[in-house]
Design a protein around this motif. Structure first.
Motif, PDB file in Angstrom:
ATOM      1  N   UNK A 114      35.332  45.491  31.807  1.00 35.61           N
ATOM      2  CA  UNK A 114      36.285  46.348  32.526  1.00 35.61           C
ATOM      3  C   UNK A 114      37.611  45.618  32.735  1.00 35.61           C
ATOM      4  N   UNK A 115      37.556  44.336  33.120  1.00 32.58           N
ATOM      5  CA  UNK A 115      38.776  43.549  33.312  1.00 32.58           C
ATOM      6  C   UNK A 115      39.531  43.344  31.999  1.00 32.58           C
ATOM      7  N   UNK A 116      38.798  43.140  30.922  1.00 33.82           N
ATOM      8  CA  UNK A 116      39.438  42.948  29.615  1.00 33.82           C
ATOM      9  C   UNK A 116      40.121  44.229  29.148  1.00 33.82           C
ATOM     10  N   UNK A 117      39.456  45.344  29.340  1.00 32.41           N
ATOM     11  CA  UNK A 117      40.000  46.623  28.880  1.00 32.41           C
ATOM     12  C   UNK A 117      41.111  47.147  29.808  1.00 32.41           C
ATOM     13  N   UNK A 118      40.998  46.858  31.104  1.00 39.00           N
ATOM     14  CA  UNK A 118      41.963  47.351  32.088  1.00 39.00           C
ATOM     15  C   UNK A 118      42.387  46.214  33.015  1.00 39.00           C
ATOM     16  N   UNK A 174      44.300  43.905  35.702  1.00 43.58           N
ATOM     17  CA  UNK A 174      45.060  44.286  36.905  1.00 43.58           C
ATOM     18  C   UNK A 174      46.568  44.234  36.628  1.00 43.58           C
ATOM     19  N   UNK A 175      47.325  44.998  37.372  1.00 44.27           N
ATOM     20  CA  UNK A 175      48.780  45.023  37.203  1.00 44.27           C
ATOM     21  C   UNK A 175      49.349  43.612  37.322  1.00 44.27           C
ATOM     22  N   UNK A 176      50.214  43.259  36.392  1.00 41.74           N
ATOM     23  CA  UNK A 176      50.843  41.944  36.406  1.00 41.74           C
ATOM     24  C   UNK A 176      50.052  40.838  35.741  1.00 41.74           C
ATOM     25  N   UNK A 177      48.840  41.131  35.277  1.00 40.17           N
ATOM     26  CA  UNK A 177      47.991  40.106  34.667  1.00 40.17           C
ATOM     27  C   UNK A 177      48.298  39.892  33.199  1.00 40.17           C
ATOM     28  N   UNK A 178      48.993  40.792  32.562  1.00 35.64           N
ATOM     29  CA  UNK A 178      49.272  40.627  31.136  1.00 35.64           C
ATOM     30  C   UNK A 178      50.667  40.187  30.860  1.00 35.64           C
TER      31      UNK A 178
END
Length: 162
Positions: free
Chosen positions: A152-156, A158-162
């Protein structure tokens, strides 16, 4: 459900998700007594799921994570910083793109052993449930739940993490 089944299900859910590069440190032999620079060469890709790297046909324990970058002369406050910079430069010399994330020092895990009741890296069978110890100080948690959270974290992210 076996660890093999859990990992197969995770692979199916990960199709199309971003992967990261796997690399292996190569120390070249000396030629005519002259040493050549170490390099990190490509060894495939994997989905990075926290303490695990999931490949198409296996699972690896995460080692060191770095970003490839061109070698530059710098002053370092700590020896560990210098060593990390040397590894990043070795990845660049090995053919990785500037800034590309590379995993080195990973270890292959034996899923058949885990399903048979033994431990392999952070994976173990706990009360008949395939589980993972996601940190050295942490306890075990069910592998299926851990992978669901990580996918879930990989696919979505959190805002600002990428």
């Amino acid at each position: 459900m076996s660890a093999q089944d859990i990992l197969a299900s995770a692979r199916a859910r990960l199709r199309g998700a971003p992967r990261e590069a796997l690399g292996e440190l190569v120390v070249p032999r000396r030629v005519l007594g002259i040493g050549r620079a170490d390099r990190i060469v490509p060894r495939g890709t994997a989905w990075h799921l926290g303490a695990l790297l999931l490949t198409d046909d296996g699972v690896l324990g995460t080692g060191e994570i770095l970003r490839a970058r061109t070698e530059a002369r710098r002053g370092y406050a700590a020896e560990s910083q210098r060593q990390r910079a040397e590894l990043a430069a070795a990845a660049r010399r090995g053919g990785f793109a500037e800034g590309e994330t590379v995993h080195v020092g990973w270890q292959e895990l034996d899923i058949d052993a885990v399903d048979g009741g033994a431990a392999s890296g952070p994976l173990a069978l706990r009360d008949g449930v395939p589980s993972i110890r996601w940190s050295a100080a942490g306890g075990y948690m069910p592998l299926e739940r851990y992978l669901a959270e990580r996918i879930e974290l990989l696919r979505n992210p959190p805002a600002g993490a990428t």
